[in-house]
Design a protein around this motif. Sequence first.
Motif, PDB file in Angstrom:
ATOM      1  N   SER A 153       0.829  -1.214   0.000  1.00 30.55           N
ATOM      2  CA  SER A 153       0.000   0.000   0.000  1.00 30.55           C
ATOM      3  C   SER A 153       0.862   1.262   0.000  1.00 30.55           C
ATOM      4  O   SER A 153       0.417   2.325  -0.455  1.00 30.55           O
ATOM      5  CB  SER A 153      -0.935   0.004   1.206  1.00 30.55           C
ATOM      6  OG  SER A 153      -0.204  -0.029   2.427  1.00 30.55           O
ATOM      7  N   ALA A 154       2.108   1.139   0.468  1.00 27.44           N
ATOM      8  CA  ALA A 154       2.997   2.301   0.510  1.00 27.44           C
ATOM      9  C   ALA A 154       3.278   2.853  -0.877  1.00 27.44           C
ATOM     10  O   ALA A 154       3.581   4.043  -1.027  1.00 27.44           O
ATOM     11  CB  ALA A 154       4.313   1.928   1.196  1.00 27.44           C
ATOM     12  N   TRP A 156       1.183   3.496  -3.061  1.00 25.40           N
ATOM     13  CA  TRP A 156       0.109   4.425  -3.415  1.00 25.40           C
ATOM     14  C   TRP A 156      -0.012   5.588  -2.440  1.00 25.40           C
ATOM     15  O   TRP A 156      -0.983   6.347  -2.491  1.00 25.40           O
ATOM     16  CB  TRP A 156      -1.209   3.656  -3.498  1.00 25.40           C
ATOM     17  CG  TRP A 156      -1.144   2.562  -4.508  1.00 25.40           C
ATOM     18  CD1 TRP A 156      -0.982   1.229  -4.279  1.00 25.40           C
ATOM     19  CD2 TRP A 156      -1.200   2.717  -5.925  1.00 25.40           C
ATOM     20  NE1 TRP A 156      -0.929   0.540  -5.462  1.00 25.40           N
ATOM     21  CE2 TRP A 156      -1.065   1.428  -6.497  1.00 25.40           C
ATOM     22  CE3 TRP A 156      -1.360   3.819  -6.774  1.00 25.40           C
ATOM     23  CZ2 TRP A 156      -1.081   1.222  -7.873  1.00 25.40           C
ATOM     24  CZ3 TRP A 156      -1.374   3.609  -8.141  1.00 25.40           C
ATOM     25  CH2 TRP A 156      -1.245   2.331  -8.682  1.00 25.40           C
ATOM     26  N   ASP A 157       0.975   5.754  -1.603  1.00 25.43           N
ATOM     27  CA  ASP A 157       0.947   6.814  -0.602  1.00 25.43           C
ATOM     28  C   ASP A 157       1.472   8.117  -1.211  1.00 25.43           C
ATOM     29  O   ASP A 157       2.505   8.644  -0.806  1.00 25.43           O
ATOM     30  CB  ASP A 157       1.782   6.397   0.610  1.00 25.43           C
ATOM     31  CG  ASP A 157       1.588   7.342   1.783  1.00 25.43           C
ATOM     32  OD1 ASP A 157       0.606   8.112   1.780  1.00 25.43           O
ATOM     33  OD2 ASP A 157       2.427   7.319   2.703  1.00 25.43           O
ATOM     34  N   SER A 159       0.285  11.910  -3.670  1.00 28.86           N
ATOM     35  CA  SER A 159      -0.671  12.800  -4.335  1.00 28.86           C
ATOM     36  C   SER A 159       0.144  13.712  -5.249  1.00 28.86           C
ATOM     37  O   SER A 159       1.325  13.456  -5.501  1.00 28.86           O
ATOM     38  CB  SER A 159      -1.452  13.625  -3.306  1.00 28.86           C
ATOM     39  OG  SER A 159      -0.604  14.582  -2.685  1.00 28.86           O
ATOM     40  N   GLN A 162       3.754  14.742  -4.025  1.00 28.33           N
ATOM     41  CA  GLN A 162       4.945  13.937  -4.319  1.00 28.33           C
ATOM     42  C   GLN A 162       5.282  13.951  -5.812  1.00 28.33           C
ATOM     43  O   GLN A 162       6.447  13.925  -6.195  1.00 28.33           O
ATOM     44  CB  GLN A 162       4.749  12.487  -3.848  1.00 28.33           C
ATOM     45  CG  GLN A 162       4.801  12.311  -2.333  1.00 28.33           C
ATOM     46  CD  GLN A 162       3.614  12.915  -1.620  1.00 28.33           C
ATOM     47  OE1 GLN A 162       2.483  12.788  -2.088  1.00 28.33           O
ATOM     48  NE2 GLN A 162       3.862  13.580  -0.498  1.00 28.33           N
ATOM     49  N   GLU A 241     -11.870   8.227   2.426  1.00 28.82           N
ATOM     50  CA  GLU A 241     -10.490   7.799   2.185  1.00 28.82           C
ATOM     51  C   GLU A 241      -9.994   6.800   3.231  1.00 28.82           C
ATOM     52  O   GLU A 241      -9.423   5.746   2.887  1.00 28.82           O
ATOM     53  CB  GLU A 241      -9.549   9.007   2.148  1.00 28.82           C
ATOM     54  CG  GLU A 241      -8.114   8.596   1.827  1.00 28.82           C
ATOM     55  CD  GLU A 241      -7.130   9.733   1.938  1.00 28.82           C
ATOM     56  OE1 GLU A 241      -5.930   9.501   1.650  1.00 28.82           O
ATOM     57  OE2 GLU A 241      -7.540  10.852   2.322  1.00 28.82           O
ATOM     58  N   ASP A 242     -10.187   7.085   4.495  1.00 30.88           N
ATOM     59  CA  ASP A 242      -9.690   6.200   5.550  1.00 30.88           C
ATOM     60  C   ASP A 242     -10.330   4.818   5.462  1.00 30.88           C
ATOM     61  O   ASP A 242      -9.655   3.793   5.600  1.00 30.88           O
ATOM     62  CB  ASP A 242      -9.944   6.808   6.928  1.00 30.88           C
ATOM     63  CG  ASP A 242      -9.073   8.033   7.198  1.00 30.88           C
ATOM     64  OD1 ASP A 242      -8.049   8.180   6.497  1.00 30.88           O
ATOM     65  OD2 ASP A 242      -9.416   8.824   8.086  1.00 30.88           O
ATOM     66  N   ALA A 245      -8.980   2.965   2.408  1.00 36.66           N
ATOM     67  CA  ALA A 245      -7.587   2.551   2.644  1.00 36.66           C
ATOM     68  C   ALA A 245      -7.535   1.316   3.545  1.00 36.66           C
ATOM     69  O   ALA A 245      -6.733   0.402   3.315  1.00 36.66           O
ATOM     70  CB  ALA A 245      -6.796   3.701   3.263  1.00 36.66           C
ATOM     71  N   ASN A 250      -6.360   1.123  -2.584  1.00 35.17           N
ATOM     72  CA  ASN A 250      -5.361   2.191  -2.642  1.00 35.17           C
ATOM     73  C   ASN A 250      -5.179   2.742  -4.055  1.00 35.17           C
ATOM     74  O   ASN A 250      -4.807   3.893  -4.232  1.00 35.17           O
ATOM     75  CB  ASN A 250      -4.010   1.665  -2.143  1.00 35.17           C
ATOM     76  CG  ASN A 250      -4.078   1.189  -0.719  1.00 35.17           C
ATOM     77  OD1 ASN A 250      -4.352   1.965   0.194  1.00 35.17           O
ATOM     78  ND2 ASN A 250      -3.836  -0.108  -0.498  1.00 35.17           N
ATOM     79  N   SER A 310      -3.737   7.217  -7.436  1.00 36.27           N
ATOM     80  CA  SER A 310      -3.913   6.748  -6.066  1.00 36.27           C
ATOM     81  C   SER A 310      -5.182   7.317  -5.437  1.00 36.27           C
ATOM     82  O   SER A 310      -5.665   8.390  -5.826  1.00 36.27           O
ATOM     83  CB  SER A 310      -2.715   7.162  -5.204  1.00 36.27           C
ATOM     84  OG  SER A 310      -2.688   8.578  -5.031  1.00 36.27           O
ATOM     85  N   ARG A 312      -5.197   8.502  -2.499  1.00 34.45           N
ATOM     86  CA  ARG A 312      -4.716   9.722  -1.834  1.00 34.45           C
ATOM     87  C   ARG A 312      -4.782  10.921  -2.782  1.00 34.45           C
ATOM     88  O   ARG A 312      -5.175  12.019  -2.384  1.00 34.45           O
ATOM     89  CB  ARG A 312      -3.276   9.494  -1.345  1.00 34.45           C
ATOM     90  CG  ARG A 312      -2.538  10.725  -0.827  1.00 34.45           C
ATOM     91  CD  ARG A 312      -3.127  11.278   0.460  1.00 34.45           C
ATOM     92  NE  ARG A 312      -3.241  10.295   1.500  1.00 34.45           N
ATOM     93  CZ  ARG A 312      -2.234   9.935   2.323  1.00 34.45           C
ATOM     94  NH1 ARG A 312      -1.049  10.487   2.185  1.00 34.45           N
ATOM     95  NH2 ARG A 312      -2.443   9.040   3.256  1.00 34.45           N
TER      96      ARG A 312
END
Length: 429
Positions: A153-154, A156-157, A159, A162, A241-242, A245, A250, A310, A312
């Motif tokens: 999942s990291a 897709w962390d 937006s 980044q 979102e939460d 996730a 993701n 993503s 995010r």
Amino acid sequence: MSVAIMLFKRNIAFDTLTLVVVLIIVNIIRQQFFSNSLEIKRFLGYDSDLLLNFTQLANKYGYSSEEHTVVTEDGYLLKVFRIKNKKCEARVKQPPLLLMHGLLQSSDAWLDASPGTGLAYLLADECFDAWVGNQRGNYYARRHLTLNPDKDSAFWDFSVDQIGYYDVPATIDYVLSNTGVKKLNYIGFSQGAGTFLVMCSERPEYCKKTNVLISISPATRVKHTKSKSFRSLLNILSTCEDLLAQLKVNELFGKESFLQVLFEFICQIRLFSEPLCENFLCGILDSSHPGSITHKTFGMVYSHLPAGTSLRNMARYGQSLNAEDFQKYDFSETVNVVKYGSKEAPAYNLSSVSLPVVIIYGANDHLVDTKDINWLVDKLPNVIGLEEVADPLWNHLDSVYSQHIYKMIWPTVRRYLESFSETYMKTKS
């Protein structure tokens, strides 16, 4: 009145729950059933252009194309393509230019409108050294040195925060290194322009590596977006979102997802193309502009759009609907203090965008409204051109897909590029 409010809240809750369920099902179907989609499309007799990647498609129409891989500082692997007209071997315009797509698009978007119309083709025809980038999360940028996008999942962390900090600078450095020059010209559509502005705010030294920014319908603050369907989607994704996730949703709207494959199939059939496909993009999502995008182009669009991003990133756009500034992702007051040193998500410093900026926009754009364009113009210190497209029905997607790009957009793009470019004649050794 209280009954009406209760019904409204119940409808919102139902829509939210429906979207969550659909997204979960779509992700499961995508992972399980579409691994051999290319063979299926050949069997069904799809237009051969839909089966080709950027390089293959450009080469088919007589252009020279190369595929390169850019590695960002945080480990993402991004494909970037170079396209040239073979007739320009003896002369080339310098410096090179970088063309960057918008939200849920890929580099293919610049070819979808076909030779003579697609902006990548037009740039190559004028002998510009055109490089066409991709931003993390789409199907050309779904790789990482250590993270697996299907398991970690990291991956897709991210937006636009980044993307602007890592992807755009890495791609600029790669182009400059491979061409041996110190500066390039940049053309960005929607998110592709917004992420450039993020870069200038966070890493202003990269503004000095660019001569001019030609921004087409730049997406920064989107407070005045007219599209009700787009607003609803973004609001729901931001609110949920939460939850999504936690359910491991993701990645959103990836290529070969169930809905993308379904629309791609339907939009090959001319009977459905206009009433369904055209009305969805240019009527429900954006504004209506009948006849602007051809049937063939719609087929190409639905083959490449959506290209994936993503959760995010979509949630951040949802936040921006209610923001007064072009600002970073809002984690919550507690996390913001740790991340940013303040309770509020900080606004980007648009005054640091020191290079010359050209803005091209449509008056009928329902995604990036003219009010937000004017707000951006007031924030930027060096806008040298503000050009409203002459067609009063010109919408957001027209700038990439319309059959009238050559008449409506291209003259302005070419005029400003020429003022920041020179033509060099190559001599035989």
